[in-house]
Motif scaffolding. Sequence first.
Motif, PDB file in Angstrom:
ATOM      1  N   UNK A 134       0.737  -1.525   0.154  1.00  0.00           N
ATOM      2  CA  UNK A 134       0.378   0.015   0.332  1.00  0.00           C
ATOM      3  C   UNK A 134       0.584   1.258   0.116  1.00  0.00           C
ATOM      4  N   UNK A 135       0.654   2.633  -0.473  1.00  0.00           N
ATOM      5  CA  UNK A 135       1.715   3.457  -0.050  1.00  0.00           C
ATOM      6  C   UNK A 135       0.548   4.462   0.079  1.00  0.00           C
ATOM      7  N   UNK A 136       1.284   6.058   0.171  1.00  0.00           N
ATOM      8  CA  UNK A 136       0.550   6.841   0.327  1.00  0.00           C
ATOM      9  C   UNK A 136       0.196   7.491  -0.610  1.00  0.00           C
ATOM     10  N   UNK A 137      -1.414   8.115  -0.794  1.00  0.00           N
ATOM     11  CA  UNK A 137      -1.835   9.043  -1.573  1.00  0.00           C
ATOM     12  C   UNK A 137      -1.120  10.096  -1.521  1.00  0.00           C
ATOM     13  N   UNK A 138      -0.965  11.545  -1.981  1.00  0.00           N
ATOM     14  CA  UNK A 138      -1.521  12.821  -2.086  1.00  0.00           C
ATOM     15  C   UNK A 138      -2.032  13.556  -2.765  1.00  0.00           C
ATOM     16  N   UNK A 190      -2.305  -1.345  -3.634  1.00  0.00           N
ATOM     17  CA  UNK A 190      -1.283  -1.050  -4.658  1.00  0.00           C
ATOM     18  C   UNK A 190      -1.315  -2.370  -4.694  1.00  0.00           C
ATOM     19  N   UNK A 191      -2.259  -2.350  -6.277  1.00  0.00           N
ATOM     20  CA  UNK A 191      -2.439  -3.752  -7.017  1.00  0.00           C
ATOM     21  C   UNK A 191      -1.927  -4.233  -7.294  1.00  0.00           C
ATOM     22  N   UNK A 192      -1.891  -5.707  -7.702  1.00  0.00           N
ATOM     23  CA  UNK A 192      -0.681  -6.286  -8.855  1.00  0.00           C
ATOM     24  C   UNK A 192      -1.225  -6.226 -10.241  1.00  0.00           C
ATOM     25  N   UNK A 193      -2.423  -5.868 -10.175  1.00  0.00           N
ATOM     26  CA  UNK A 193      -2.958  -4.991 -11.832  1.00  0.00           C
ATOM     27  C   UNK A 193      -2.395  -6.210 -12.899  1.00  0.00           C
ATOM     28  N   UNK A 194      -2.958  -7.576 -12.793  1.00  0.00           N
ATOM     29  CA  UNK A 194      -2.277  -8.647 -13.694  1.00  0.00           C
ATOM     30  C   UNK A 194      -3.570  -8.026 -14.161  1.00  0.00           C
ATOM     31  N   UNK A 195      -2.876  -8.165 -15.127  1.00  0.00           N
ATOM     32  CA  UNK A 195      -3.814  -8.003 -17.033  1.00  0.00           C
ATOM     33  C   UNK A 195      -4.536  -9.757 -17.143  1.00  0.00           C
ATOM     34  N   UNK A 196      -5.200 -10.192 -16.761  1.00  0.00           N
ATOM     35  CA  UNK A 196      -6.208 -11.123 -16.857  1.00  0.00           C
ATOM     36  C   UNK A 196      -7.122 -10.827 -16.032  1.00  0.00           C
ATOM     37  N   UNK A 197      -8.273 -12.138 -17.271  1.00  0.00           N
ATOM     38  CA  UNK A 197      -8.978 -12.336 -16.077  1.00  0.00           C
ATOM     39  C   UNK A 197      -9.455 -13.005 -14.769  1.00  0.00           C
ATOM     40  N   UNK A 198      -9.917 -12.861 -13.969  1.00  0.00           N
ATOM     41  CA  UNK A 198     -10.144 -13.183 -12.747  1.00  0.00           C
ATOM     42  C   UNK A 198     -11.262 -13.923 -12.668  1.00  0.00           C
ATOM     43  N   UNK A 199     -11.124 -15.183 -11.338  1.00  0.00           N
ATOM     44  CA  UNK A 199     -11.085 -16.734 -12.183  1.00  0.00           C
ATOM     45  C   UNK A 199     -11.761 -16.809 -10.293  1.00  0.00           C
ATOM     46  N   UNK A 200     -13.404 -17.033 -10.350  1.00  0.00           N
ATOM     47  CA  UNK A 200     -13.769 -16.679  -8.617  1.00  0.00           C
ATOM     48  C   UNK A 200     -14.843 -17.921  -8.576  1.00  0.00           C
ATOM     49  N   UNK A 201     -15.104 -19.117  -7.197  1.00  0.00           N
ATOM     50  CA  UNK A 201     -16.646 -19.209  -7.490  1.00  0.00           C
ATOM     51  C   UNK A 201     -17.641 -19.105  -6.362  1.00  0.00           C
TER      52      UNK A 201
END
Length: 550
Positions: A134-138, A190-201
């Motif tokens: 995570x990071x500080x954002x101003x 800080x999102x890992x920002x993967x350029x893929x589709x997320x799969x979940x149930x």
Amino acid sequence: MLDRAVIDALFPADLPEPAHWEQRYPVRQLPQHAEVTRFGPSPTGFVHIGGLYVAMIDRDVAHRSGGSYVLRVEDTDQAREVAGAAAQFDNAFNYFGLPADEHDESGDYGPYHQSRREQIYLTYARELLREGKAYLCFATPEELADIRARQDATKMPPGYYAGWALWRDRDPAEVRAKLDEGAPYVVRFRSPGVEARARFRDEIRGELEHEDNRNDVVILKSSANEVRLPTYHFAHAVDDHLMRTTLVIRGEEWISSVPLHLQLFAALGFPAPRYAHIAPLMKQIPGGKRKLSKRKDSEASVDFYIEQGFPAEAVLYYLRGLANGRLAEVPLAEALDSPIRLTECGVAGPLVDLVKLEDISADHIATLSGQQILDAVRTWAADHDPELVPVLDARRDLALAALAVERGADVPNPRKDLRKWSGFREAYGFFFPELFTPQDVTGEQFTQLGVAPDLVRAFAADFAEAYQPLEDSGEWFNQIRELATKHGFAAKPKDLKQNPEAYPAGGSIREASQIIRLALTGATRSPDLHAVATALGTDEVLRRVRAVAG
Ligand code: GLU
């Protein structure tokens, strides 16, 4: 990365470490397959019927599995908080008999108000900062608006991500300079920002695939606030982990947030819970259907059902049937006793049909005893029709006699004239002298009867003169029959039709009976007249008939 000392200096020195909370909220000792569920209302408005629907499912799933149902008040949006909302929740859950196993301070995993969990959120925000997750954002509101405008203009997906994320990879020296200036900041994931589709149930929808999250969402709101509150997303991850929620049952609108939530759980090192997203309750509109709207539809509010006086059991029965169609096909008691199965919850939002609900309610009320109905009406009236209460209290016997008309265990088809408690006045009010308005012989109802006012008066006077409160219904009616003939009414409507001149009254036994019905009930339709007269008692029958006689 920012030095740990700089990060730690942003938080209270005595802020506990994650291990403290892990110990404070240990993994629950529950039977295998026991579900811990929670309902998370925000006190930013009234409880929506859809909220009650989800709460009912939450509670059912937890209880059937030997688990626990938690009520967590999600009050992190204090600017939008509505006074009295908390009391309204209590009122709603009490009315519908849906208390939580854990709430407020009762339960081992509280506090159950998010506003009282600041320390916990801070611990985990600090941890993510320390780990660089995570990071500080101003970024100022103007800068954020500018990013948005440029994304719109270039048709880029909106959000704070990658190259748009101004503070994601800033030089720590700049961050420190801002801090020294005392500039307010938020904490962003800080999102890992993967350029893929997320799969979940999803327990209702099965395997789902969604665009993955790339946004560096805010997890802790502005440092300028006195209390540093988390955003919904962050609180969800932290609370559902520490409350040891096993199954998150919530509205469908959160499905698209699951990829973000899974990233948060992973970053925090928490196992993710299972999810079930409930389809919203819908309303039929010309040409289609839409979600029940807080703004447009009064029936969207749980208060509507309470104010109208729908019996809680009837509403719950109806909602269970919407959740699992199977439960609409079995009798009420069985449906309330049968489990709700997530796998049977539809993916399409079910329609809330108030006419259907009223039918169910009338059927249910028809199974109750007069005593049960009277108690329920009185309880309802205490809050919603206070003037009715002293009348019911003063006339208990009359009320029970009125409710006994065409009702009771020995009546094969009990009356279904009561669809909700607010309908009591209309259906039964006429029994009570305090609520009864005698009809004027020259008024609309008598005029429509088509019998001359003088004849009506004479008929009523004669009826009162010789009236006997006979027990046998046939004999009782004979009093009207005999008088009818005497006053020139035909014995049968058919006779009148065949030979109108022979009957100077211009009516038959039908109109003659209606004179007495209007006199006794003020209406052209009523329950069985003999039964009504018996419930009213001779004095009141005479008083009413004499009022018509003038
Ligand atoms: N406070 C959230 C809402 O009002 C709760 C969603 C959830 O159950 O996670 O929609």
